[in-house]
Design an enzyme around this catalytic site. Structure first.
Site, PDB file in Angstrom:
ATOM      1  CB  ILE A  70       0.014   4.000  10.599  1.00 35.54           C
ATOM      2  CG1 ILE A  70      -0.800   2.891  10.254  1.00 35.54           C
ATOM      3  CG2 ILE A  70       0.252   5.004   9.585  1.00 35.54           C
ATOM      4  CD1 ILE A  70      -2.078   3.137   9.542  1.00 35.54           C
ATOM      5  CG  HIS A  71       5.824   4.890  13.051  1.00 36.82           C
ATOM      6  ND1 HIS A  71       7.150   5.130  12.813  1.00 36.82           N
ATOM      7  CD2 HIS A  71       5.588   3.654  13.345  1.00 36.82           C
ATOM      8  CE1 HIS A  71       7.527   4.088  13.024  1.00 36.82           C
ATOM      9  NE2 HIS A  71       6.889   3.192  13.455  1.00 36.82           N
ATOM     10  N   GLY A  72       5.984   7.297  10.190  1.00 34.62           N
ATOM     11  CA  GLY A  72       6.725   7.880   9.238  1.00 34.62           C
ATOM     12  C   GLY A  72       7.220   6.581   8.398  1.00 34.62           C
ATOM     13  CG  ASP A  77       5.913   0.230  14.716  1.00 32.35           C
ATOM     14  OD1 ASP A  77       5.918   0.839  16.059  1.00 32.35           O
ATOM     15  OD2 ASP A  77       6.562   0.588  13.934  1.00 32.35           O
TER      16      ASP A  77
END
Lengths: 160, 602
Positions: free
Chosen positions: A13-15, A9
């Site tokens: 780190i995301h939602g 990704d």
């Protein structure tokens, strides 16, 4: 034992990662493997702080990441491994990290990149790297959020 | 339904996905609670519309869209669902079951737009190549909005005109027990919305508050207002934070270094003859972003063109030569996606970097790109947690609780005919959510600009966000627990014979010990299931089960769709039990219908 899932990704780190995947994997630890990020103190800091406070985050380069991942793969503790690019994952795999599945979770578009599925675009180099990963026995799947049904990379690759 | 009314409804649906409401459409018109009130106003029955909208909103309480994912078109379910239910004379509980397939259908609009709009990003690239600032802004807004208007307006207009009649005919043709099954589903499906929201906030030391909220509501006989419960929640959140000592600031190895890193700002020393941004420039940029961040949302760049558009006031001020302008536009047209309110710290920091760069600081494209691409993920993780998974569901739960009927859980389902919607629900919700979301966006933007990257680490390290989330978790669990008690309705009709007496398990055994325990159990089981099964399968399962459970296996079926008195004698699995031969209390089963078109006795 092997790592159950390594997610590629470009936003790391995301939602959904924080909310969905940790829960889906039952993981309480995040390992981020990325050479450039590991060098950048500010980004390392932000990533560490952005995860839920009870989830430790380690940001490592490929060499250190491979050693750590081999160690973690041998332990029963579920761990969520994140990388920015297929090259990193291939590097881990070639360094002997056992990886069951690579999940393509977010790969933005750009010049020379072809859209594979929704928010997943890949370059010719990445295509070759993913094929190599499959050849080495790691399944490649597209699964943007944990609630999605995984799509085998091979089914989309053949149409390329 | 007149053409004018159908057109207004279709326009409302378009606006729900449009940029024209200062970026607040997603938190307001997009939500069925708000759509219900507006459809109600258009059709002349605001209270009924509000009730239906609130009912439809419950399963979508835990809805989030992140990273271009879009599990369901909540706006489509809200606008079309309320229209069909209100004009077709469907009762609000059944509207829930009708709205869910509509929500799935509506995702086609989203996918169509997300795929096609990528083309407009390339048109924006062409304008950038010509150093045409206005052209980039135009391409971010106009083509995408024309497309969105057409693909939103047309289907909803046609459905609003023809849907109610079609659905009414279909329902009239179906056996009564079937449409009754839809009402039962309307009591069960809300468990999904509650459980999805629980995934965000039902954890750690906040868990007990969910049960306290549930019990407060049931033991008040369903008479306690959600506003009162929210007020208790605020007090409890304060106490909780005080007595748990808040949260210790999170520390990292590099803490000291970063905290003392120089704040990125232009000063007269670094740029004596510099090009300076005024507060007005920075504000204009924020306003542009607030409106148009998602105007050309697409799979290829997501908010990429929106970011470039937001930078246009800055680029216009800082750069003069076509080469500079071209480079700046292209720099900001790349893939970008973050949470568009809290994520504004990134824009603020980038504007500060651009200002320094324009004044000769050695900041190359890579430096700016790495701030954007490095921060957009982690910051959206925090932003989504804050706005989409905490603030919105809690305020929606409160709004739905206020809107959702005056009937008490003990007599008839809250969304059954006879309940009255309260228009204050959506109004209070919109007021609160707008102030909070815009407030977060403004502060993040300005602080990002003034203090740069240090603001991000300082804020994260201070533990403020963790404290806010913990406090919100206490309040949220309390309100959510109360809402669960209010909207999840599950009756068990069968009786057992003990020493010759016919005893209903629910009425005679369970409820006297713990009122509402069946509904609570259903919510907890749904929560547990969500870890293993996709929400769609649970939805389908619940819908099927409700309809099967409505079949009159054990006696005569219902005689009238809005008549709850047939439940006086057990006929199926999931009906409210009452001993045979005892007429229901008049207050328990009012015959009022939700709309003038309703109530068609066979």
């Amino acid at each position: 034992m092997s790592l159950r899932l390594v997610r590629i990704d470009d936003r790391l780190i995301h939602g959904q990662v924080v909310a969905g995947w940790l829960r889906a994997l039952g993981a309480r630890r995040i390992v981020i493997v990325d050479d450039a990020t590991a060098r950048d103190e500010f980004l390392r800091d932000v990533l560490t702080l952005a995860a839920p406070s009870d989830v430790p985050v380690e940001v490592l380069n490929i060499a250190d990441g491979a050693i750590r991942c081999i160690e973690l793969a041998a332990s029963p503790e579920p761990v969520f491994v994140l990388a920015r690019s297929p090259r990193t994952v291939l590097g881990l795999r070639q360094a002997g990290v056992p990886i069951e599945v690579v999940d393509l979770g977010g790969m933005g578009s750009g010049p020379g990149r072809k859209r594979l599925h929704k928010t997943i675009s890949i370059s010719p180099d990445e295509l070759a790297e993913l094929r190599e990963l499959e050849r080495l026995g790691t399944r490649v799947e597209i699964q943007i959020v944990a609630d999605d049904r995984p799509i085998p990379f091979r089914s989309l690759d053949s149409t390329h | 339904m007149g053409f004018g009314q159908a057109a207004l409804i279709a326009l409302g649906y378009y606006l729900a996905n449009s940029p024209w409401l200062f970026g607040l459409a997603y938190y307001t018109l997009f939500r069925p609670l708000v759509a219900g009130l507006l459809v109600g106003l258009i059709l002349g029955h605001p209270a009924e519309g509000t009730l239906i909208g609130a009912a439809i909103n419950v399963p979508y309480l835990g809805f989030i869209s992140a990273g271009g994912s879009y599990p369901s078109d909540v706006a489509f379910a809200g606008w079309v669902g309320t229209t069909i239910a209100l004009a077709g004379g469907l009762n609000p509980a059944a509207a829930i079951a009708v709205a869910i397939p509509l929500g799935l259908l509506g995702t086609l609009v989203f996918y169509g737009r997300m795929s096609v709009s990528a083309v407009f990003a390339h048109w924006a690239d062409d304008r950038a190549e010509k150093a045409d600032i206005n052209g980039v802004a135009f391409m971010n807004v106009v083509p995408g909005q024309i497309l969105l208007f057409v693909i939103s307006f047309v289907p909803v207009f046609l459905l609003a005109l023809n849907g109610p009649g079609f659905v009414k005919d279909a329902i009239d043709r179906l056996p009564l027990w079937f449409s009754d099954g839809l009402v039962i589903a309307g009591g069960i499906l809300p468990a999904i919305g509650i459980a999805l929201t629980m995934r965000f906030i039902f954890r750690g030391s906040a868990i007990p508050y969910f049960f306290i909220g549930f019990i407060l509501f049931t033991f008040s006989g369903g008479s306690m207002s959600l506003v009162v419960i929210a007020a208790i929640g605020v007090a409890l959140a304060y106490l909780h934070l005080t007595f748990t000592g808040g949260l210790a600031p999170k520390s990292t190895e590099a803490a000291a270094e970063i905290a003392t890193a120089p704040v990125l700002m232009t000063s007269d020393e670094t740029a004596p003859a510099g090009r300076h941004l005024t507060r007005g420039d920075v504000l204009r940029s924020w306003i542009t972003w607030s409106f148009f961040s998602h105007a050309n949302y697409n799979y290829e760049r997501l908010q990429g063109t929106g970011f470039a558009h937001a930078m246009t006031p800055i680029i216009r001020k800082l750069y003069t030569t076509p080469d500079e302008i071209r480079a700046a536009l292209k720099r900001h047209l790349v893939f970008f996606n973050t949470e568009p309110n809290f994520g504004n710290v990134i824009h603020g920091a980038v504007i500060a970097l651009e200002e320094q760069r324009a004044n000769g600081a050695p900041i190359d494209d890579d430096a700016i790109n790495s701030v954007k691409s490095g921060l957009m993920g982690p910051i959206s993780g925090i932003g989504d947690t804050l706005s989409q998974s905490t603030i919105a569901p809690i305020l929606l739960a409160l709004g739905i609780g206020i809107a959702g009927g005056t009937a008490t859980g003990s007599s008839i389902p809250n969304f059954a005919p006879g309940s009255t919607g309260n228009v204050l629900g959506p109004i209070i919700y919109v007021a609160l959510v707008s102030v909070i979301i815009v407030g977060i966006g403004y502060v993040a933007w300005m602080q990002g600009y003034l203090r740069g990257r240090a603001f991000v680490t300082d804020l994260l390290r201070s533990g403020t966000i963790d404290r806010v989330l913990t406090g919100a978790g206490v309040l949220g669990n309390l309100v959510l627990g109360a809402l669960a008690a209010k909207v999840v309705t599950l009756y068990l009709a069968p009786t057992v014979s003990i020493y010759g007496a016919q005893l209903n398990i629910q009425a005679s055994v369970l409820d006297p010990i713990f009122p509402g325990v069946l509904a609570l159990g259903l919510v907890l089981i749904t929560f547990w299931l969500l870890r293993r099964v996709s929400p769609l399968w649970i939805l389908a399962g619940m819908l099927t089960f409700s309809i099967i459970a409505a079949f009159p296996f054990f006696g005569p079926g219902p005689q009238n769709p809005n008549d709850y008195s047939y439940q006086a004698c057990t006929s199926s699995l999931l009906h409210k039990y009452a001993p045979c031969g005892v007429p229901p209390a008049p207050s328990a089963a009012p015959q009022a219908s939700p709309s003038p078109a309703a109530s068609t006795a066979p």
